[in-house]
Design a protein around this motif. Sequence first.
Motif, short mmCIF file in Angstrom:
data_model
loop_
_atom_site.label_atom_id
_atom_site.label_comp_id
_atom_site.label_asym_id
_atom_site.label_seq_id
_atom_site.Cartn_x
_atom_site.Cartn_y
_atom_site.Cartn_z
N ILE A 15 40.91 48.58 38.20
CA ILE A 15 40.88 47.26 37.56
C ILE A 15 42.25 46.66 37.83
O ILE A 15 43.20 46.82 37.05
N MET A 72 31.44 45.03 33.96
CA MET A 72 31.55 46.48 33.88
C MET A 72 30.20 47.13 33.60
O MET A 72 29.92 48.25 34.06
N PRO A 78 33.87 40.60 30.92
CA PRO A 78 34.06 42.02 31.22
C PRO A 78 32.87 42.91 30.90
O PRO A 78 32.55 43.82 31.68
N ASN A 86 38.79 44.75 30.51
CA ASN A 86 37.83 45.39 31.40
C ASN A 86 37.81 46.90 31.21
O ASN A 86 36.75 47.54 31.31
N TYR A 103 43.99 51.03 35.71
CA TYR A 103 43.86 49.66 35.20
C TYR A 103 45.22 49.00 34.96
O TYR A 103 46.19 49.64 34.60
#
Length: 400
Positions: free
Chosen positions: A238, A164, A160, A192, A183
Motif C-alpha cells: 500500500i 481492499m 478503501p 487501506n 504500507y
Amino acid sequence: MSTPESVTRRTTVQAIGAGAAALAMPAVTRAQSAPVRIGYAIARTGPWAGGAQVSQEPNFLMWAEQQNAAGGLDVKGVRRRIELIGYDDRSETETCIRTYEKLMGSDKVDLILPPWGSNANFALAPLANRFGYPMLAPTALSRKLIDMRLPYFFSLLQQPDRMMGALVDMLVANGVKTIAILYMDDLFGLENFAAINGALKKTNIQVVERKGYPLGVKDLSPVLRTIKDQNPDAFIGITYPPDTILASKQAKEIGFNPKIFYASVGTAYQLYRNVIAASAEGVTGMGSWNAKTSPGAKAYFEAHTAKFGGKEPDRWASGHCWAALEILTQSVAKVGLDRKAIRDYVARNEHKTIVGPIRFEGSENISTPGTVGQWQKGEFEVVWPRNVATAQLVVPKPAW
C-alpha cells in the motif's frame, strides 16, 4: 503562498477560447460575459507531484482547453470561457489550505477544483464545505472523510473497504494462503491497511508480515528481504508512486517474486511501465479502467495521449478525474454557477461518465465497484471483479 504558475497557462486557455469562439455549438448562445474563474492548488513540486501531475492537473488543463475551443463552458445555455487560476501547493497541506482560503475567501472564484491526495482533501473538505464550494475529488481515499458527511464533498474513487475487499476476494479465489503487507504510514496507508485487515478476518489467509514505512523512504530492501525469507504467496504494498517503483525494483534485485505482487498507487501509471519495463508484466495494483472500458474512455485516452506528447493518463485516478470534470460540466449546464444548486444536482442524479454511471450516496460513489488491475502486454488491464474485467488475471506472476 506561491505565485500562480498558471498565469501563463491562464492566458493560453483564454486565447484558445477566444480564437475558437466561432466553434461554439449552435444550441448554446455565445455571450460577451465575464469568464468562469476556477481556482485550485495542486502539487507541482514535492513528493505529491508525481501523482498530481499524472492524475489531475493535465486533466484540468485539457478540460479547460476543450471547453474553450467549443466557445466556453456551457452555463445554462450561455458559453463563457474558463479562466483557470492554479497554484503550486508544494506538497504541503498548510500551503494548500492557505491557497484555497484565498481562492474561496478573498478571490471569490466561481468554482474550485480539488487538490491531489487523501491528506490534502481531508484537510480541505471541511473548509470548502464551510464556504459552500462543491468538491468532486478524484484522488481521495478515506472512509473517515466519507463518514464526516460533508454535503459539498463528493469522492469519485472507490473507498478503501471496496478496493481492499476486491483484492482479498481475488486472493481467495486464486488459492492464496499467506501474504505480507507493506504500507505507507499516513492516512492513505493506514486506512487501506485497516481495510485489508478487516477483509482478511473473513478468510483463512495468514499474514506473515505487517510493516509500515515513512514518507520519503529511500531503501525498502531490508524489509523485502525479511518478507522473502517467509515466502508468502502474495505481497501487498500500500504504497505511493515513488515507493511502488522502489519496492518493485528492489524485489527484482533480491529475487523476490511471489505468486501475486500487488503495489499501489502508481502501478497504473505509464511511468511505472516505462521504468520497470518488461518486468512490469503480471504486476497488480489499483486500477479501474482503460481505453477498452467505454467509447468515451477510448476517446479520452487518445485525446490525452495526443495532447501531452504521448503521455498517457493513468488507468485509475485519471479516469475518475475526467469523470469528475464531466459531472461538473453537466451540472453547470443544467443549473448554472449557483454552487448550492450544483451541489444538489450532483447529489440527486446519476451521471454518465467515461468510467460508467456514477451516483453518490452522501459523499461516496456507490456505483463503481472495487477493482484490481494488472500489467499485461503493455496495458494495465482490469482483472477483478470478473464482471467488469477487460482481461483475465494472469497468475502466478511471471518472473521479473
